[in-house]
Scaffold this active site. Structure first.
Site, mmCIF file in Angstrom:
data_model
loop_
_atom_site.group_PDB
_atom_site.id
_atom_site.type_symbol
_atom_site.label_atom_id
_atom_site.label_comp_id
_atom_site.label_asym_id
_atom_site.label_seq_id
_atom_site.Cartn_x
_atom_site.Cartn_y
_atom_site.Cartn_z
ATOM 1 N N ARG A 1 12.601 -6.277 4.225
ATOM 2 C CA ARG A 1 12.425 -4.847 3.949
ATOM 3 C C ARG A 1 13.479 -4.009 4.671
ATOM 4 N NH1 ARG A 1 6.564 -2.204 4.843
ATOM 5 N NH2 ARG A 1 6.922 -2.589 7.058
ATOM 6 N N ARG B 1 13.335 -1.813 10.143
ATOM 7 C CA ARG B 1 12.442 -1.288 11.174
ATOM 8 C C ARG B 1 12.452 -2.241 12.354
ATOM 9 N NH1 ARG B 1 6.788 0.152 8.347
ATOM 10 N NH2 ARG B 1 6.078 -0.753 10.306
ATOM 11 N N LYS C 1 0.824 -1.215 0.000
ATOM 12 C CA LYS C 1 0.000 0.000 0.000
ATOM 13 C C LYS C 1 0.855 1.263 0.000
ATOM 14 C CE LYS C 1 -1.628 -0.543 4.244
ATOM 15 N NZ LYS C 1 -0.806 -1.614 4.798
ATOM 16 N N ARG D 1 -7.509 1.094 10.856
ATOM 17 C CA ARG D 1 -7.111 -0.279 11.129
ATOM 18 C C ARG D 1 -8.161 -0.998 11.971
ATOM 19 N NH1 ARG D 1 -1.433 0.763 10.233
ATOM 20 N NH2 ARG D 1 -0.133 -1.068 10.259
ATOM 21 N N ARG E 1 2.214 -8.872 14.165
ATOM 22 C CA ARG E 1 1.524 -7.800 13.435
ATOM 23 C C ARG E 1 0.516 -8.399 12.443
ATOM 24 N NH1 ARG E 1 6.170 -4.828 10.748
ATOM 25 N NH2 ARG E 1 4.631 -3.435 9.850
HETATM 26 P P1 AMP Z 1 2.695 0.709 9.530
HETATM 27 O O1 AMP Z 1 3.892 1.492 9.103
HETATM 28 O O2 AMP Z 1 1.438 1.146 8.832
HETATM 29 O O3 AMP Z 1 2.914 -0.794 9.425
HETATM 30 O O4 AMP Z 1 2.451 1.031 11.087
HETATM 31 C C1 AMP Z 1 3.418 0.716 12.063
HETATM 32 C C2 AMP Z 1 2.792 0.587 13.424
HETATM 33 O O5 AMP Z 1 2.175 1.835 13.791
HETATM 34 C C3 AMP Z 1 1.669 -0.428 13.550
HETATM 35 O O6 AMP Z 1 2.170 -1.759 13.785
HETATM 36 C C4 AMP Z 1 0.904 0.113 14.774
HETATM 37 O O7 AMP Z 1 1.592 -0.159 15.968
HETATM 38 C C5 AMP Z 1 0.976 1.611 14.537
HETATM 39 N N1 AMP Z 1 -0.155 2.140 13.743
HETATM 40 C C6 AMP Z 1 -0.104 2.753 12.522
HETATM 41 N N2 AMP Z 1 -1.324 3.124 12.100
HETATM 42 C C7 AMP Z 1 -2.181 2.720 13.066
HETATM 43 C C8 AMP Z 1 -3.605 2.797 13.234
HETATM 44 N N3 AMP Z 1 -4.396 3.346 12.294
HETATM 45 N N4 AMP Z 1 -4.143 2.285 14.373
HETATM 46 C C9 AMP Z 1 -3.375 1.734 15.336
HETATM 47 N N5 AMP Z 1 -2.038 1.619 15.252
HETATM 48 C C10 AMP Z 1 -1.436 2.112 14.130
#
Ligand code: AMP
Length: 216
Positions: free
Chosen positions: A125, A158, A14, A89, A169
């Site tokens: 990644r 990361r 995405k 989410r 996750r």
């Molecule tokens: P991402 O880069 O989108 O994979 O986000 C990394 C981490 O940020 C996730 O594993 C969550 O801990 C947190 N996070 C990001 N967006 C959200 C969201 N909309 N709701 C809850 N946690 C979020």
């Protein structure tokens, strides 16, 4: 504002697609993960609250995330075409967006991909610590090992892309995603995209989906 929600597991592509569309112009990419990582780096109050959740691969509580996205959306012109990557989410997050006409989602596009492929993608990644650009040690290697092609920054893994956190996750994602898919399909906003293909071929389909809705 015209809002497209991008649904899909971490690693489903995405972010890569949203970044490309926004670089071509016409769209603004909102990544809540990037926003949280920036907030954590700068040790802002939101960053400090989010840190423990993000590092464990847990979801940050809805009230914090709703505030984060609302203030980001409030900072751009009303004519913006927004691509939401990583938000919503959970169903309460989706409902919070839809509770205001100005931020209601016009469509949700689900990036569909198998779990073994996700694990390969996520654990390989690497991201640039400076500009956030994403690479993959096998599928999308940088020209020089460990160095960002775009800005010369250092590439790092990361903290939440290690194998055990990745598996957690994905479990968290699977639980919430089923509910989100029903939420958006019940309002006829859901479109599905087969995402186990090349970046270019997905970009073409995504572009067609958005064009057929009058966006380009
Ligand atoms: P991402 O880069 O989108 O994979 O986000 C990394 C981490 O940020 C996730 O594993 C969550 O801990 C947190 N996070 C990001 N967006 C959200 C969201 N909309 N709701 C809850 N946690 C979020």
């Amino acid at each position: 504002m015209d809002i497209t929600v991008l649904l899909g597991a971490p690693g489903s592509g995405k972010g890569t697609q949203a970044k490309r569309l926004s670089e071509r112009g016409g769209f603004i990419h909102f990544s809540t993960g990037d926003m949280l990582r920036a907030a954590m780096k700068a040790a802002t109050p939101v960053g400090l609250k989010a840190k423990a959740y993000v590092e464990k691969g847990d979801l940050v509580p809805d009230d914090i995330m709703i505030e984060v996205i609302e203030s980001a959306l409030a900072s751009v012109p009303k004519s913006t075409r927004a691509l939401l990557d990583g938000f919503p989410r959970t169903v309460p997050q989706a409902q919070a967006l839809d509770s205001r006409p100005a931020t209601a989602a016009a469509r949700a596009i689900s990036f569909e991909i198998s779990e073994p492929e996700l694990i390969r993608r996520l654990t390989g990644r690497r991201i640039c610590e400076k500009c956030g650009e994403s690479f993959h040690i096998v599928f999308l290697p940088p020209k020089a090992e460990g160095v960002c092609d775009r800005c010369g920054g250092r590439l790092i893994q990361r903290a939440d892309d290690g194998e055990s956190v990745v598996k957690h996750r994905l479990d968290v994602f699977n639980k919430q995603n089923t509910l989100l898919l029903s939420y958006y399909s019940s309002t006829n906003k859901l479109k599905r995209l087969q995402a186990e293909r090349s970046v270019e071929s997905i970009q073409k389909d995504l572009h067609e989906m958005l064009s057929s809705d009058g966006l380009r």
